[in-house]
Design an enzyme around this catalytic site. Structure first.
Site, mmCIF file in Angstrom:
data_model
loop_
_atom_site.group_PDB
_atom_site.id
_atom_site.type_symbol
_atom_site.label_atom_id
_atom_site.label_comp_id
_atom_site.label_asym_id
_atom_site.label_seq_id
_atom_site.Cartn_x
_atom_site.Cartn_y
_atom_site.Cartn_z
ATOM 1 N N HIS A 123 30.754 35.562 33.161
ATOM 2 C CA HIS A 123 30.684 34.230 32.533
ATOM 3 C C HIS A 123 31.668 33.290 33.231
ATOM 4 O O HIS A 123 31.333 32.160 33.591
ATOM 5 C CB HIS A 123 31.026 34.351 31.039
ATOM 6 C CG HIS A 123 31.358 33.049 30.371
ATOM 7 N ND1 HIS A 123 32.585 32.424 30.536
ATOM 8 C CD2 HIS A 123 30.643 32.236 29.560
ATOM 9 C CE1 HIS A 123 32.601 31.283 29.857
ATOM 10 N NE2 HIS A 123 31.434 31.151 29.245
ATOM 11 N N ASN A 124 32.883 33.770 33.436
ATOM 12 C CA ASN A 124 33.902 32.919 34.058
ATOM 13 C C ASN A 124 33.578 32.621 35.519
ATOM 14 O O ASN A 124 33.863 31.529 36.003
ATOM 15 C CB ASN A 124 35.284 33.563 33.933
ATOM 16 C CG ASN A 124 35.882 33.334 32.551
ATOM 17 O OD1 ASN A 124 35.150 33.231 31.580
ATOM 18 N ND2 ASN A 124 37.185 33.260 32.468
ATOM 19 N N LYS B 177 43.409 31.496 36.798
ATOM 20 C CA LYS B 177 44.072 32.701 36.285
ATOM 21 C C LYS B 177 43.474 33.965 36.891
ATOM 22 O O LYS B 177 43.936 35.060 36.607
ATOM 23 C CB LYS B 177 43.965 32.738 34.763
ATOM 24 C CG LYS B 177 44.757 31.644 34.075
ATOM 25 C CD LYS B 177 45.152 32.063 32.667
ATOM 26 C CE LYS B 177 45.645 30.883 31.860
ATOM 27 N NZ LYS B 177 44.530 30.141 31.234
ATOM 28 N N LYS C 265 32.172 38.855 30.193
ATOM 29 C CA LYS C 265 33.044 37.671 30.134
ATOM 30 C C LYS C 265 33.535 37.291 31.533
ATOM 31 O O LYS C 265 33.635 36.112 31.873
ATOM 32 C CB LYS C 265 34.242 37.924 29.194
ATOM 33 C CG LYS C 265 35.230 36.770 29.126
ATOM 34 C CD LYS C 265 34.570 35.519 28.603
ATOM 35 C CE LYS C 265 35.429 34.306 28.342
ATOM 36 N NZ LYS C 265 36.556 33.977 29.107
ATOM 37 N N GLY D 160 37.391 28.292 24.286
ATOM 38 C CA GLY D 160 38.660 27.563 24.213
ATOM 39 C C GLY D 160 39.147 27.428 22.783
ATOM 40 O O GLY D 160 38.630 28.067 21.865
ATOM 41 N N ARG E 213 24.748 45.510 66.385
ATOM 42 C CA ARG E 213 25.518 46.674 65.909
ATOM 43 C C ARG E 213 25.184 47.905 66.727
ATOM 44 O O ARG E 213 26.047 48.735 67.044
ATOM 45 C CB ARG E 213 25.217 46.934 64.420
ATOM 46 C CG ARG E 213 25.755 45.878 63.468
ATOM 47 C CD ARG E 213 25.325 46.176 62.037
ATOM 48 N NE ARG E 213 26.012 47.320 61.476
ATOM 49 C CZ ARG E 213 25.421 48.418 61.028
ATOM 50 N NH1 ARG E 213 24.099 48.527 61.081
ATOM 51 N NH2 ARG E 213 26.118 49.405 60.527
ATOM 52 N N ARG F 172 38.954 26.324 45.192
ATOM 53 C CA ARG F 172 40.190 26.171 44.398
ATOM 54 C C ARG F 172 41.383 26.556 45.258
ATOM 55 O O ARG F 172 42.446 25.944 45.193
ATOM 56 C CB ARG F 172 40.153 27.070 43.160
ATOM 57 C CG ARG F 172 39.300 26.491 42.074
ATOM 58 C CD ARG F 172 39.751 26.976 40.717
ATOM 59 N NE ARG F 172 38.662 26.845 39.769
ATOM 60 C CZ ARG F 172 38.744 27.182 38.496
ATOM 61 N NH1 ARG F 172 39.853 27.696 38.020
ATOM 62 N NH2 ARG F 172 37.709 27.031 37.693
ATOM 63 N N VAL G 190 47.476 29.576 20.186
ATOM 64 C CA VAL G 190 46.440 28.732 19.585
ATOM 65 C C VAL G 190 45.092 29.472 19.439
ATOM 66 O O VAL G 190 44.402 29.323 18.421
ATOM 67 C CB VAL G 190 46.318 27.395 20.370
ATOM 68 C CG1 VAL G 190 45.745 27.617 21.748
ATOM 69 C CG2 VAL G 190 45.532 26.375 19.595
ATOM 70 N N MET G 191 44.752 30.330 20.389
ATOM 71 C CA MET G 191 43.470 31.055 20.301
ATOM 72 C C MET G 191 43.489 32.059 19.143
ATOM 73 O O MET G 191 42.558 32.110 18.329
ATOM 74 C CB MET G 191 43.176 31.807 21.613
ATOM 75 C CG MET G 191 42.744 30.942 22.755
ATOM 76 S SD MET G 191 41.135 30.173 22.493
ATOM 77 C CE MET G 191 40.014 31.545 22.661
ATOM 78 N N GLY H 142 49.418 38.192 18.164
ATOM 79 C CA GLY H 142 49.511 37.044 19.081
ATOM 80 C C GLY H 142 48.936 35.816 18.406
ATOM 81 O O GLY H 142 47.714 35.682 18.278
ATOM 82 N N ALA I 154 46.627 38.808 29.715
ATOM 83 C CA ALA I 154 46.079 40.024 30.334
ATOM 84 C C ALA I 154 47.160 40.734 31.139
ATOM 85 O O ALA I 154 48.144 40.124 31.569
ATOM 86 C CB ALA I 154 44.917 39.635 31.240
ATOM 87 N N SER J 200 34.842 33.316 24.357
ATOM 88 C CA SER J 200 34.803 32.065 25.124
ATOM 89 C C SER J 200 34.638 30.863 24.209
ATOM 90 O O SER J 200 33.987 30.941 23.170
ATOM 91 C CB SER J 200 33.645 32.093 26.127
ATOM 92 O OG SER J 200 33.581 30.857 26.810
ATOM 93 N N GLU K 84 31.224 29.952 35.375
ATOM 94 C CA GLU K 84 32.002 28.761 34.963
ATOM 95 C C GLU K 84 32.683 28.115 36.191
ATOM 96 O O GLU K 84 32.587 26.908 36.396
ATOM 97 C CB GLU K 84 33.046 29.224 33.937
ATOM 98 C CG GLU K 84 34.087 28.214 33.523
ATOM 99 C CD GLU K 84 35.145 28.878 32.609
ATOM 100 O OE1 GLU K 84 34.773 29.444 31.564
ATOM 101 O OE2 GLU K 84 36.343 28.824 32.957
HETATM 102 C C1 6PG Z 1 36.515 30.468 28.193
HETATM 103 C C2 6PG Z 1 37.347 30.197 29.426
HETATM 104 C C3 6PG Z 1 38.716 30.748 29.241
HETATM 105 C C4 6PG Z 1 39.741 30.153 30.185
HETATM 106 C C5 6PG Z 1 39.600 30.635 31.589
HETATM 107 C C6 6PG Z 1 40.083 29.643 32.608
HETATM 108 O O1 6PG Z 1 35.485 31.077 28.358
HETATM 109 O O2 6PG Z 1 36.913 30.033 27.114
HETATM 110 O O3 6PG Z 1 36.757 30.792 30.534
HETATM 111 O O4 6PG Z 1 38.625 32.138 29.306
HETATM 112 O O5 6PG Z 1 39.736 28.775 30.102
HETATM 113 O O6 6PG Z 1 40.391 31.771 31.681
HETATM 114 O O7 6PG Z 1 40.203 30.332 33.784
HETATM 115 P P1 6PG Z 1 41.008 29.824 35.010
HETATM 116 O O8 6PG Z 1 42.406 29.522 34.534
HETATM 117 O O9 6PG Z 1 40.967 30.948 35.956
HETATM 118 O O10 6PG Z 1 40.301 28.601 35.486
#
Ligand code: 6PG
Length: 472
Positions: free
Chosen positions: A188-189, A262, A185, A133, A447, A289, A15-16, A12, A79, A131, A192
């Site tokens: 982490h998200n 995502k 991860k 980007g 309850r 969101r 870009v990543m 794959g 994924a 992580s 985020e």
């Molecule tokens: C990272 C980001 C990366 C991505 C997310 C965005 O750590 O580099 O978290 O994994 O930008 O998947 O997630 P959403 O599209 O759900 O906001």
């Protein structure tokens, strides 16, 4: 060097994938990448730094045949099913002992399933969170590997070489068994999502107080230069200065308010519910969101329910300083919720996640990197089993001075009719967590009243049921 061998392969070359490989090549490794798309395979080679060994191919079998053994292969594909499809096509090409890494944002339960299936087939499979980007992948990401520890020893030198560094220490470490890498991860998200929601609320509050884009840039820039320093504040400051190349106007004012996702934030919330760990700011961020997508209904409702248009009472300079402290306070709550979740998940899901290492890895390269993580790292190094960062004295010191302004901001947002659900969730979480007594004795009574679910007493052990009297 037609038949030369390579140290690492990538499946794959989006870009990543391309950037990670180029980063590896810059650190002296010979790398080979596969993509069905000829243009992507060629783009890899043409982007390589002169003197590095980089090859792009369009046949998976060719890439596999040119890897040193044990073969080290990473995939960076969307994924879900694409990961399973790649594994199926890889299996006939691999030999026992080869190592396959999924570097995408896979759900951890998928990773667990794949670890088992690949092990049964004689291969090592690791879920590794990456992580940072595009830019991070090229210059130094934060890397969260988990799973097979033996396999990790074979990829450790490469991952350490390409990762971000903080104080000379690589932002990569073995983070636990099974699917721990993808789990860390995911959390982490989740963090985020929560911090991004808070920053967006702070933007709305400051905008309502009359700040224009230049002033907003200046405010976030200044915040980012102090103890609040973080990647997300840094990019936020930049965003307000960006001009649109089509209209010449500031781009931020032309972007729709429907935010996409995502799914990793939602997964964090879902799993936190299963683990019974409150991650209320993450939950709120996910819901906000979602509500952002209800544009047409929001437009309708905005006509039905007018904004109060009450001015923010505090004088602007004071309000900016209040929002700053509220954001600091609430951001600490985001990390506290995420770390509490990892603490519980570590044992409940049998992952043995070393929490100080997870925080250490997040200090550089990743999206949630911030100066605060240095403080949390020290706190957790001293007490790795700490169930919640809020129980650490240094963290408590950071919070207590900001509590007053946190409350002031929430009050003003509520009075002005400005949505600040993330800030409110952060404050409510804090108020509940620091409460010796909650009103949930009444929930217990209710309850038992309607469902005979029994309750516990504070004055004697055991479970009790009462035949409640109907009085009205
Ligand atoms: C990272 C980001 C990366 C991505 C997310 C965005 O750590 O580099 O978290 O994994 O930008 O998947 O997630 P959403 O599209 O759900 O906001």
């Amino acid at each position: 060097m037609a038949n030369s061998m390579y140290d690492f392969g990538m499946i794959g070359l989006g870009v990543m994938g391309r950037n990670l490989l180029l980063n590896m090549a810059d650190h002296g490794f010979a790398v080979i990448g596969f993509d069905k798309d000829t243009e992507k395979a060629q783009a890899l080679e043409s982007a390589a730094t002169a003197g590095t060994r980089v090859k792009g191919v369009v046949a998976l079998a060719e890439m596999i045949s040119r890897l040193e053994r044990p073969r080290r292969v990473m995939m960076l594909v969307p994924a879900g099913q694409p990961v399973d499809d790649v594994l199926e096509s890889l299996k006939p090409l691999l030999e026992p002992g080869d190592i396959v890494i999924d570097g995408g944002n896979s759900h951890y339960t998928d990773t667990l399933r794949r670890v088992t299936a690949m092990k049964a087939a004689g291969f090592h499979f690791m879920g590794v969170g990456v992580s940072g980007g595009e830019q991070g992948a090229r210059t130094g990401p934060s890397i969260m590997p988990g799973g097979d520890q033996e396999a990790y020893t074979h990829v450790k030198p490469m991952l350490e070489a390409i990762s971000a560094k903080v104080n000379g220490e690589p932002c990569v470490a073995y983070l636990g068994k099974g699917a721990a890498g993808h789990y860390v991860k995911m959390v982490h998200n989740g963090i985020e999502y929560a911090i991004m929601q808070l920053i967006s609320e702070s933007y709305r509050l400051l905008k309502s107080a009359g700040l224009d884009n230049d002033q907003l840039h200046q405010v976030y820039k200044e915040w980012n230069e102090g103890p609040m320093q973080s990647f997300l504040l840094e990019i936020t400051a930049d965003i307000f200065l960006q001009n649109d190349d089509k209209s010449g106007l500031r781009l931020i004012d032309l972007i729709s308010d429907k935010a996409g996702s995502k799914g990793t934030g939602k997964w964090t919330s879902q799993d936190a519910m299963d683990l019974a760990v409150p991650v209320t700011i993450i939950d709120t961020a996910v819901s906000m969101r979602t509500i952002s997508a209800y544009k047409e209904e929001r437009v309708q409702a905005s006509k039905l329910y007018k904004e109060p248009h009450l001015p923010i009472p505090a004088e602007t300079k004071l309000f900016i300083s209040q929002v700053k402290e509220a954001l600091q306070f609430a951001t600490i709550m985001c990390y506290a919720q995420g770390m509490a979740m990892l603490h519980t998940a570590s044992s409940a899901l049998d992952m043995d996640i070393p929490l100080p290492e997870a925080v250490k890895v997040w200090r550089g390269g990743c999206i949630i990197r911030s100066a605060l993580l240095g403080t949390f790292y020290t706190a957790l190094k001293d007490a790795p089993e700490l169930p919640n960062l809020l129980l650490n004295n240094t963290v408590a010191g950071l919070i207590s001075g900001k509590e007053h302004n946190m409350r002031a901001v929430v009050v003003q947002a509520a009075q002005a009719g400005l949505p600040a659900a993330g800030f409110m969730a952060a404050l409510s979480y804090f108020d509940a967590y620091r409460s010796e007594k909650l009103p949930t004795n009444l929930v217990q009574a209710q309850r038992d009243y309607f469902g005979a679910h029994t309750y516990q007493r504070i004055d004697m052990p055991g479970s009790f049921h009462t035949t409640w009297q109907h009085h009205s």
